[in-house]
Scaffold this motif. Structure first.
Motif, PDB file in Angstrom:
ATOM      1  N   LEU A 292       0.159   4.867  -7.136  1.00  0.00           N
ATOM      2  CA  LEU A 292       0.885   6.072  -6.758  1.00  0.00           C
ATOM      3  C   LEU A 292       0.342   6.667  -5.462  1.00  0.00           C
ATOM      4  CD1 LEU A 292       3.132   7.964  -7.740  1.00  0.00           C
ATOM      5  CD2 LEU A 292       1.364   9.305  -8.862  1.00  0.00           C
ATOM      6  N   VAL A 293      -0.958   6.886  -5.417  1.00  0.00           N
ATOM      7  CA  VAL A 293      -1.550   7.474  -4.212  1.00  0.00           C
ATOM      8  C   VAL A 293      -1.513   6.481  -3.054  1.00  0.00           C
ATOM      9  CG1 VAL A 293      -3.683   8.383  -3.219  1.00  0.00           C
ATOM     10  CG2 VAL A 293      -2.977   9.107  -5.484  1.00  0.00           C
ATOM     11  N   GLY A 294      -1.728   5.211  -3.332  1.00  0.00           N
ATOM     12  CA  GLY A 294      -1.711   4.209  -2.272  1.00  0.00           C
ATOM     13  C   GLY A 294      -0.345   4.047  -1.626  1.00  0.00           C
ATOM     14  N   ILE A 295       0.682   3.896  -2.449  1.00  0.00           N
ATOM     15  CA  ILE A 295       2.023   3.687  -1.898  1.00  0.00           C
ATOM     16  C   ILE A 295       2.539   4.948  -1.216  1.00  0.00           C
ATOM     17  CG2 ILE A 295       4.433   3.269  -2.545  1.00  0.00           C
ATOM     18  CD1 ILE A 295       3.334   1.250  -4.620  1.00  0.00           C
ATOM     19  N   LEU A 296       2.417   6.101  -1.883  1.00  0.00           N
ATOM     20  CA  LEU A 296       2.896   7.343  -1.270  1.00  0.00           C
ATOM     21  C   LEU A 296       2.065   7.715  -0.045  1.00  0.00           C
ATOM     22  CD1 LEU A 296       3.815   9.599  -4.315  1.00  0.00           C
ATOM     23  CD2 LEU A 296       5.294   8.147  -2.918  1.00  0.00           C
ATOM     24  N   GLY A 297       0.769   7.449  -0.094  1.00  0.00           N
ATOM     25  CA  GLY A 297      -0.085   7.736   1.064  1.00  0.00           C
ATOM     26  C   GLY A 297       0.295   6.903   2.264  1.00  0.00           C
ATOM     27  N   TYR A 298       0.521   5.610   2.036  1.00  0.00           N
ATOM     28  CA  TYR A 298       0.939   4.737   3.130  1.00  0.00           C
ATOM     29  C   TYR A 298       2.311   5.146   3.640  1.00  0.00           C
ATOM     30  CZ  TYR A 298       1.513   0.534   5.906  1.00  0.00           C
ATOM     31  OH  TYR A 298       1.683  -0.322   6.948  1.00  0.00           O
ATOM     32  N   GLN A 299       3.188   5.504   2.722  1.00  0.00           N
ATOM     33  CA  GLN A 299       4.535   5.905   3.116  1.00  0.00           C
ATOM     34  C   GLN A 299       4.505   7.211   3.912  1.00  0.00           C
ATOM     35  OE1 GLN A 299       6.781   3.779   2.735  1.00  0.00           O
ATOM     36  NE2 GLN A 299       8.595   4.904   3.296  1.00  0.00           N
ATOM     37  N   PHE A 300       3.561   8.113   3.607  1.00  0.00           N
ATOM     38  CA  PHE A 300       3.482   9.370   4.342  1.00  0.00           C
ATOM     39  C   PHE A 300       2.885   9.176   5.729  1.00  0.00           C
ATOM     40  CE2 PHE A 300       1.261  13.223   5.666  1.00  0.00           C
ATOM     41  CZ  PHE A 300       2.351  14.078   5.740  1.00  0.00           C
ATOM     42  N   VAL A 301       1.771   8.454   5.802  1.00  0.00           N
ATOM     43  CA  VAL A 301       1.043   8.317   7.070  1.00  0.00           C
ATOM     44  C   VAL A 301       1.648   7.224   7.941  1.00  0.00           C
ATOM     45  CG1 VAL A 301      -1.210   7.846   8.098  1.00  0.00           C
ATOM     46  CG2 VAL A 301      -1.063   9.202   6.020  1.00  0.00           C
ATOM     47  N   GLY A 302       2.118   6.152   7.338  1.00  0.00           N
ATOM     48  CA  GLY A 302       2.666   5.038   8.115  1.00  0.00           C
ATOM     49  C   GLY A 302       1.561   4.097   8.571  1.00  0.00           C
ATOM     50  N   ASN A 303       1.763   3.450   9.699  1.00  0.00           N
ATOM     51  CA  ASN A 303       0.806   2.453  10.180  1.00  0.00           C
ATOM     52  C   ASN A 303      -0.515   3.061  10.639  1.00  0.00           C
ATOM     53  OD1 ASN A 303       2.428   0.258   9.671  1.00  0.00           O
ATOM     54  ND2 ASN A 303       3.465   0.406  11.644  1.00  0.00           N
ATOM     55  N   GLY A 304      -0.592   4.370  10.785  1.00  0.00           N
ATOM     56  CA  GLY A 304      -1.829   5.018  11.213  1.00  0.00           C
ATOM     57  C   GLY A 304      -2.814   5.269  10.095  1.00  0.00           C
ATOM     58  N   VAL A 305      -2.543   4.732   8.902  1.00  0.00           N
ATOM     59  CA  VAL A 305      -3.422   4.952   7.757  1.00  0.00           C
ATOM     60  C   VAL A 305      -4.759   4.240   7.971  1.00  0.00           C
ATOM     61  CG1 VAL A 305      -2.627   2.994   6.364  1.00  0.00           C
ATOM     62  CG2 VAL A 305      -3.459   5.055   5.235  1.00  0.00           C
ATOM     63  N   THR A 306      -5.840   4.883   7.532  1.00  0.00           N
ATOM     64  CA  THR A 306      -7.182   4.296   7.633  1.00  0.00           C
ATOM     65  C   THR A 306      -7.746   4.115   6.229  1.00  0.00           C
ATOM     66  OG1 THR A 306      -8.254   6.458   7.788  1.00  0.00           O
ATOM     67  CG2 THR A 306      -7.597   5.412   9.855  1.00  0.00           C
ATOM     68  N   ALA A 307      -8.874   3.429   6.128  1.00  0.00           N
ATOM     69  CA  ALA A 307      -9.499   3.203   4.828  1.00  0.00           C
ATOM     70  C   ALA A 307      -9.877   4.526   4.165  1.00  0.00           C
ATOM     71  CB  ALA A 307     -10.725   2.316   4.981  1.00  0.00           C
ATOM     72  N   ASN A 308     -10.306   5.506   4.955  1.00  0.00           N
ATOM     73  CA  ASN A 308     -10.576   6.835   4.422  1.00  0.00           C
ATOM     74  C   ASN A 308      -9.262   7.607   4.469  1.00  0.00           C
ATOM     75  OD1 ASN A 308     -11.347   9.404   3.790  1.00  0.00           O
ATOM     76  ND2 ASN A 308     -12.985   9.519   5.296  1.00  0.00           N
ATOM     77  N   PHE A 309      -8.556   7.576   3.367  1.00  0.00           N
ATOM     78  CA  PHE A 309      -7.209   8.134   3.325  1.00  0.00           C
ATOM     79  C   PHE A 309      -7.173   9.612   3.707  1.00  0.00           C
ATOM     80  CE2 PHE A 309      -4.014  10.353   0.689  1.00  0.00           C
ATOM     81  CZ  PHE A 309      -2.905   9.957   1.406  1.00  0.00           C
ATOM     82  N   LEU A 310      -8.152  10.390   3.272  1.00  0.00           N
ATOM     83  CA  LEU A 310      -8.142  11.823   3.570  1.00  0.00           C
ATOM     84  C   LEU A 310      -8.216  12.101   5.066  1.00  0.00           C
ATOM     85  CD1 LEU A 310     -10.366  13.227   0.702  1.00  0.00           C
ATOM     86  CD2 LEU A 310      -7.882  13.250   0.883  1.00  0.00           C
ATOM     87  N   SER A 311      -8.919  11.249   5.812  1.00  0.00           N
ATOM     88  CA  SER A 311      -8.973  11.460   7.261  1.00  0.00           C
ATOM     89  C   SER A 311      -7.675  11.015   7.939  1.00  0.00           C
ATOM     90  CB  SER A 311     -10.175  10.737   7.871  1.00  0.00           C
ATOM     91  OG  SER A 311     -10.021   9.343   7.765  1.00  0.00           O
TER      92      SER A 311
ATOM     93  N   THR B 119     -10.479  -1.494   2.425  1.00  0.00           N
ATOM     94  CA  THR B 119     -10.191  -0.856   1.137  1.00  0.00           C
ATOM     95  C   THR B 119     -10.834  -1.583  -0.034  1.00  0.00           C
ATOM     96  OG1 THR B 119      -8.152  -2.101   0.844  1.00  0.00           O
ATOM     97  CG2 THR B 119      -7.993   0.027   1.985  1.00  0.00           C
ATOM     98  N   VAL B 120     -11.390  -2.765   0.200  1.00  0.00           N
ATOM     99  CA  VAL B 120     -12.004  -3.541  -0.878  1.00  0.00           C
ATOM    100  C   VAL B 120     -13.094  -2.752  -1.612  1.00  0.00           C
ATOM    101  CG1 VAL B 120     -13.368  -5.616  -1.396  1.00  0.00           C
ATOM    102  CG2 VAL B 120     -11.359  -5.760   0.087  1.00  0.00           C
ATOM    103  N   PRO B 121     -13.993  -2.030  -0.925  1.00  0.00           N
ATOM    104  CA  PRO B 121     -14.984  -1.238  -1.678  1.00  0.00           C
ATOM    105  C   PRO B 121     -14.342  -0.205  -2.608  1.00  0.00           C
ATOM    106  CG  PRO B 121     -15.651  -1.411   0.608  1.00  0.00           C
ATOM    107  CD  PRO B 121     -14.268  -1.988   0.509  1.00  0.00           C
TER     108      PRO B 121
END
Length: 187
Positions: free
Chosen positions: A128-147, A82-84
């Motif tokens: 907002l998008v980072g926390i809610l995105g992680y909370q929605f997907v869980g540990n399966g989150v990838t650097a490309n959030f949309l995928s 996620t650094v880039p």
């Protein structure tokens, strides 16, 4: 799948549409692009927050957010991907002086207010998008959030709108980011 939905075709079409915009010599001519880019980001954030709330209230547990947010990632290498994205968020600093010159009735205090508003917007939107995105997907989150968003868990309208607004924001933000790069090569 149809050819017009393929990634290579969409990238080619976007590149052809954006090519003339990368030749703009004054940032004031990109005001509409900046407004549309920020509008796309706001629409993306809003649609994702609404979707997250709808998914949280869904009676079917399979559609609820996965949760399981942790203080530190289990895979540091994956988190480093996620650094880039974070560096991209501060890339607008290269347009600081052209924006300063383009303000009406410019003053130091006005530029401080503009900078504070911009930084606040970036921080709020990323968190907002980072926390809610992680909370929605869980540990399966990838650097490309949309995928990371599972198509089977998202109603097609939300899936399309979230992806379309993200594409819209990137499309209109790219010429602004490219502006400073082009000016550095010319100077």
């Amino acid at each position: 799948d149809s050819f017009y939905l393929q990634e290579y075709f969409l990238v080619l079409v976007m590149a052809l549409l954006e090519a003339p915009l990368t030749l703009v010599s004054k940032i004031q001519k990109l005001k509409t692009m900046a407004f549309l880019g920020v509008s796309g980001i706001v629409a993306f954030m809003s649609s994702f927050v609404v979707f997250f709330l709808v998914a949280s209230l869904d009676q079917d547990p399979a559609n609820n957010p996965a949760g399981g947010m942790q203080m530190f990632p289990q895979k540091w290498f994956g988190a480093a991907a996620t650094v880039p994205n974070v560096l991209l968020s501060v890339a607008y600093q290269t347009n600081f002086f052209p924006i300063f010159k383009g303000l009406k009735d410019v003053s130091d205090s006005k530029m401080i207010r503009v900078s504070a508003c911009a930084l606040t917007f970036c921080i709020v939107s990323y968190l907002l998008v980072g926390i809610l995105g992680y909370q929605f997907v869980g540990n399966g989150v990838t650097a490309n959030f949309l995928s990371s968003l599972p198509y089977h868990k998202i109603p097609p309208v939300f899936f399309f709108f979230i992806n379309a607004t993200f594409l819209f924001s990137i499309f209109f933000a790219f010429p602004i980011m490219f502006f400073s790069c082009r000016n550095n090569f010319i100077a």
